[in-house]
Design a protein around this motif. Structure first.
Motif, PDB file in Angstrom:
ATOM      1  N   ILE A 193       0.838  -1.198   0.000  1.00 16.55           N
ATOM      2  CA  ILE A 193       0.000   0.000   0.000  1.00 16.55           C
ATOM      3  C   ILE A 193       0.875   1.251   0.000  1.00 16.55           C
ATOM      4  CG2 ILE A 193      -1.626   1.354   1.378  1.00 16.55           C
ATOM      5  CD1 ILE A 193      -2.868  -1.321   2.272  1.00 16.55           C
ATOM      6  N   ALA A 194       1.915   1.255   0.824  1.00 12.35           N
ATOM      7  CA  ALA A 194       2.789   2.423   0.921  1.00 12.35           C
ATOM      8  C   ALA A 194       3.543   2.669  -0.381  1.00 12.35           C
ATOM      9  CB  ALA A 194       3.766   2.245   2.076  1.00 12.35           C
ATOM     10  N   VAL A 195       3.978   1.619  -1.057  1.00 12.71           N
ATOM     11  CA  VAL A 195       4.648   1.789  -2.350  1.00 12.71           C
ATOM     12  C   VAL A 195       3.669   2.355  -3.378  1.00 12.71           C
ATOM     13  CG1 VAL A 195       5.710   0.541  -4.281  1.00 12.71           C
ATOM     14  CG2 VAL A 195       6.421   0.053  -1.948  1.00 12.71           C
ATOM     15  N   GLY A 196       2.435   1.880  -3.369  1.00 10.46           N
ATOM     16  CA  GLY A 196       1.430   2.420  -4.277  1.00 10.46           C
ATOM     17  C   GLY A 196       1.148   3.887  -4.015  1.00 10.46           C
ATOM     18  N   VAL A 197       1.038   4.245  -2.748  1.00 11.74           N
ATOM     19  CA  VAL A 197       0.802   5.648  -2.392  1.00 11.74           C
ATOM     20  C   VAL A 197       1.995   6.507  -2.819  1.00 11.74           C
ATOM     21  CG1 VAL A 197       0.567   7.232  -0.438  1.00 11.74           C
ATOM     22  CG2 VAL A 197      -0.810   5.162  -0.529  1.00 11.74           C
ATOM     23  N   ALA A 198       3.198   6.021  -2.571  1.00 14.01           N
ATOM     24  CA  ALA A 198       4.402   6.771  -2.958  1.00 14.01           C
ATOM     25  C   ALA A 198       4.472   6.948  -4.471  1.00 14.01           C
ATOM     26  CB  ALA A 198       5.643   6.059  -2.445  1.00 14.01           C
ATOM     27  N   ALA A 199       4.088   5.932  -5.222  1.00 18.96           N
ATOM     28  CA  ALA A 199       4.089   6.035  -6.686  1.00 18.96           C
ATOM     29  C   ALA A 199       3.064   7.069  -7.151  1.00 18.96           C
ATOM     30  CB  ALA A 199       3.794   4.679  -7.312  1.00 18.96           C
ATOM     31  N   GLY A 200       1.892   7.071  -6.532  1.00 15.67           N
ATOM     32  CA  GLY A 200       0.870   8.054  -6.895  1.00 15.67           C
ATOM     33  C   GLY A 200       1.284   9.474  -6.578  1.00 15.67           C
ATOM     34  N   VAL A 201       1.904   9.666  -5.422  1.00 16.02           N
ATOM     35  CA  VAL A 201       2.354  11.001  -5.036  1.00 16.02           C
ATOM     36  C   VAL A 201       3.489  11.459  -5.943  1.00 16.02           C
ATOM     37  CG1 VAL A 201       3.500  12.295  -3.186  1.00 16.02           C
ATOM     38  CG2 VAL A 201       1.566  10.834  -2.662  1.00 16.02           C
ATOM     39  N   ALA A 202       4.433  10.561  -6.231  1.00 15.45           N
ATOM     40  CA  ALA A 202       5.561  10.923  -7.100  1.00 15.45           C
ATOM     41  C   ALA A 202       5.075  11.314  -8.493  1.00 15.45           C
ATOM     42  CB  ALA A 202       6.547   9.764  -7.189  1.00 15.45           C
ATOM     43  N   SER A 203       4.120  10.573  -9.026  1.00 17.95           N
ATOM     44  CA  SER A 203       3.632  10.911 -10.365  1.00 17.95           C
ATOM     45  C   SER A 203       2.836  12.213 -10.365  1.00 17.95           C
ATOM     46  CB  SER A 203       2.787   9.779 -10.930  1.00 17.95           C
ATOM     47  OG  SER A 203       1.548   9.712 -10.277  1.00 17.95           O
ATOM     48  N   LEU A 237      11.653  16.297 -10.355  1.00 19.77           N
ATOM     49  CA  LEU A 237      12.275  15.045  -9.904  1.00 19.77           C
ATOM     50  C   LEU A 237      12.621  15.050  -8.412  1.00 19.77           C
ATOM     51  CD1 LEU A 237      14.452  14.221 -13.029  1.00 19.77           C
ATOM     52  CD2 LEU A 237      12.214  13.321 -12.406  1.00 19.77           C
ATOM     53  N   PRO A 238      13.298  16.084  -7.880  1.00 19.28           N
ATOM     54  CA  PRO A 238      13.540  16.077  -6.424  1.00 19.28           C
ATOM     55  C   PRO A 238      12.256  16.201  -5.605  1.00 19.28           C
ATOM     56  CG  PRO A 238      14.867  17.784  -7.495  1.00 19.28           C
ATOM     57  CD  PRO A 238      13.997  17.178  -8.535  1.00 19.28           C
ATOM     58  N   LEU A 239      11.299  16.991  -6.109  1.00 14.15           N
ATOM     59  CA  LEU A 239      10.029  17.117  -5.393  1.00 14.15           C
ATOM     60  C   LEU A 239       9.305  15.774  -5.351  1.00 14.15           C
ATOM     61  CD1 LEU A 239       8.648  20.507  -6.739  1.00 14.15           C
ATOM     62  CD2 LEU A 239       9.606  20.040  -4.494  1.00 14.15           C
ATOM     63  N   ALA A 240       9.336  15.037  -6.460  1.00  9.03           N
ATOM     64  CA  ALA A 240       8.696  13.723  -6.515  1.00  9.03           C
ATOM     65  C   ALA A 240       9.395  12.747  -5.563  1.00  9.03           C
ATOM     66  CB  ALA A 240       8.709  13.189  -7.943  1.00  9.03           C
ATOM     67  N   ALA A 241      10.719  12.792  -5.518  1.00 11.88           N
ATOM     68  CA  ALA A 241      11.462  11.877  -4.641  1.00 11.88           C
ATOM     69  C   ALA A 241      11.170  12.166  -3.173  1.00 11.88           C
ATOM     70  CB  ALA A 241      12.961  11.989  -4.921  1.00 11.88           C
ATOM     71  N   VAL A 242      11.168  13.423  -2.796  1.00 11.66           N
ATOM     72  CA  VAL A 242      10.885  13.789  -1.398  1.00 11.66           C
ATOM     73  C   VAL A 242       9.432  13.473  -1.056  1.00 11.66           C
ATOM     74  CG1 VAL A 242      10.690  15.751   0.187  1.00 11.66           C
ATOM     75  CG2 VAL A 242      12.709  15.519  -1.253  1.00 11.66           C
ATOM     76  N   GLY A 243       8.517  13.790  -1.962  1.00 15.70           N
ATOM     77  CA  GLY A 243       7.108  13.489  -1.726  1.00 15.70           C
ATOM     78  C   GLY A 243       6.854  12.003  -1.597  1.00 15.70           C
ATOM     79  N   ALA A 244       7.533  11.206  -2.436  1.00 15.80           N
ATOM     80  CA  ALA A 244       7.373   9.753  -2.376  1.00 15.80           C
ATOM     81  C   ALA A 244       7.922   9.199  -1.061  1.00 15.80           C
ATOM     82  CB  ALA A 244       8.074   9.096  -3.563  1.00 15.80           C
ATOM     83  N   LEU A 245       9.067   9.696  -0.624  1.00 16.83           N
ATOM     84  CA  LEU A 245       9.663   9.220   0.627  1.00 16.83           C
ATOM     85  C   LEU A 245       8.767   9.541   1.828  1.00 16.83           C
ATOM     86  CD1 LEU A 245      12.126   7.948   2.046  1.00 16.83           C
ATOM     87  CD2 LEU A 245      13.025  10.262   2.259  1.00 16.83           C
ATOM     88  N   ILE A 246       8.306  10.764   1.902  1.00 18.25           N
ATOM     89  CA  ILE A 246       7.445  11.172   3.020  1.00 18.25           C
ATOM     90  C   ILE A 246       6.130  10.397   3.000  1.00 18.25           C
ATOM     91  CG2 ILE A 246       6.091  13.101   3.940  1.00 18.25           C
ATOM     92  CD1 ILE A 246       8.424  14.927   3.061  1.00 18.25           C
ATOM     93  N   SER A 247       5.522  10.272   1.813  1.00 16.59           N
ATOM     94  CA  SER A 247       4.242   9.565   1.739  1.00 16.59           C
ATOM     95  C   SER A 247       4.407   8.070   1.985  1.00 16.59           C
ATOM     96  CB  SER A 247       3.568   9.817   0.391  1.00 16.59           C
ATOM     97  OG  SER A 247       4.344   9.289  -0.648  1.00 16.59           O
ATOM     98  N   TYR A 248       5.552   7.481   1.603  1.00 14.19           N
ATOM     99  CA  TYR A 248       5.774   6.062   1.886  1.00 14.19           C
ATOM    100  C   TYR A 248       5.805   5.827   3.393  1.00 14.19           C
ATOM    101  CZ  TYR A 248       7.811   1.493   2.447  1.00 14.19           C
ATOM    102  OH  TYR A 248       8.013   0.198   2.838  1.00 14.19           O
ATOM    103  N   ILE A 249       6.574   6.642   4.097  1.00 14.93           N
ATOM    104  CA  ILE A 249       6.700   6.475   5.550  1.00 14.93           C
ATOM    105  C   ILE A 249       5.345   6.656   6.228  1.00 14.93           C
ATOM    106  CG2 ILE A 249       7.732   7.475   7.629  1.00 14.93           C
ATOM    107  CD1 ILE A 249      10.202   8.139   5.834  1.00 14.93           C
ATOM    108  N   ALA A 250       4.627   7.722   5.854  1.00 14.72           N
ATOM    109  CA  ALA A 250       3.322   7.992   6.473  1.00 14.72           C
ATOM    110  C   ALA A 250       2.313   6.891   6.145  1.00 14.72           C
ATOM    111  CB  ALA A 250       2.800   9.342   6.018  1.00 14.72           C
ATOM    112  N   ALA A 251       2.265   6.463   4.889  1.00 11.05           N
ATOM    113  CA  ALA A 251       1.292   5.438   4.480  1.00 11.05           C
ATOM    114  C   ALA A 251       1.619   4.081   5.092  1.00 11.05           C
ATOM    115  CB  ALA A 251       1.250   5.327   2.962  1.00 11.05           C
ATOM    116  N   TYR A 252       2.907   3.759   5.198  1.00 13.20           N
ATOM    117  CA  TYR A 252       3.289   2.469   5.781  1.00 13.20           C
ATOM    118  C   TYR A 252       2.835   2.388   7.245  1.00 13.20           C
ATOM    119  CZ  TYR A 252       6.010  -1.470   7.427  1.00 13.20           C
ATOM    120  OH  TYR A 252       6.381  -2.663   7.988  1.00 13.20           O
ATOM    121  N   HIS A 253       3.132   3.437   8.003  1.00 19.67           N
ATOM    122  CA  HIS A 253       2.741   3.427   9.421  1.00 19.67           C
ATOM    123  C   HIS A 253       1.223   3.479   9.581  1.00 19.67           C
ATOM    124  CE1 HIS A 253       6.739   3.378  11.025  1.00 19.67           C
ATOM    125  NE2 HIS A 253       7.079   4.424  10.289  1.00 19.67           N
TER     126      HIS A 253
END
Length: 184
Positions: A46-56, A148-164
């Motif tokens: 779920i967290a990887v999916g959320v991170a992919a959506g946020v990054a895109s 690209l950096p905004l997508a990477a930072v957004g994906a990292l933050i959203s992955y951590i939040a969505a995973y927890h």
């Protein structure tokens, strides 16, 4: 009519509902979050999916956000539905902020002078004449590089939040189901 209103909605009521929804502004994002958390998948997926959506959502490729998100989620073994749902981050309210941030960051990363950056009047003239090759250097390239950096930072933050959030939600879900289960 079966479901017609007895008293038609006035224009002022429609305008008020457009500017301030009856159920409030938090209802939509809360629904999306619960829809993602209720997916039958692992918290990591779920967290990887959320991170992919946020990054895109941070990319300037409008109309392709869902395709990019699903492709990223597929490559990284994420939940495809979560990826598609979270592309709603890029909406008419947030897109101007995302584009401005990615453009300004791209200008800074490329080290372009303000003289090389296009003014809004120049951009509108190029768009009107469909001169997309002329738009690449002053507009699209900085926007793509900055996203690209905004997508990477957004994906990292959203992955951590969505995973927890997914881990906590899935841990509490059986207890809530037991509370609301059939009574003896």
């Amino acid at each position: 009519m079966l479901f017609r209103r007895r008293k038609p909605v006035t224009i002022s009521e429609r305008l008020r509902a457009f500017l301030w929804p009856r159920k409030g502004f938090r209802r939509g994002p809360r629904y999306i979050a619960l829809r993602v958390l209720r997916l039958a998948s692992t918290p990591h997926s779920i967290a990887v999916g959320v991170a992919a959506g946020v990054a895109s959502s941070f990319t300037p490729f409008f109309g392709l956000h869902i395709v990019i998100a699903v492709a990223l989620a597929f490559v990284f073994s994420g939940n495809l539905v979560a990826a598609a749902i979270t592309t709603a981050l890029a909406n008419p309210v947030t897109i101007p902020m995302i584009l401005t941030a990615s453009y300004e960051l791209g200008i800074a990363l490329l080290g372009l002078e303000s003289a090389h950056a296009a003014s809004s009047a120049d951009v509108m003239r190029m768009v009107e004449h469909l001169d997309l090759s002329a738009l690449w250097g002053p507009v699209f390239k900085p926007m793509l590089i900055g996203s690209l950096p905004l997508a990477a930072v957004g994906a990292l933050i959203s992955y951590i939040a969505a995973y927890h959030a997914a881990r906590i939600f899935q841990k509490r879900r059986p207890a809530r189901a037991k509370d609301f289960g059939p009574s003896p």
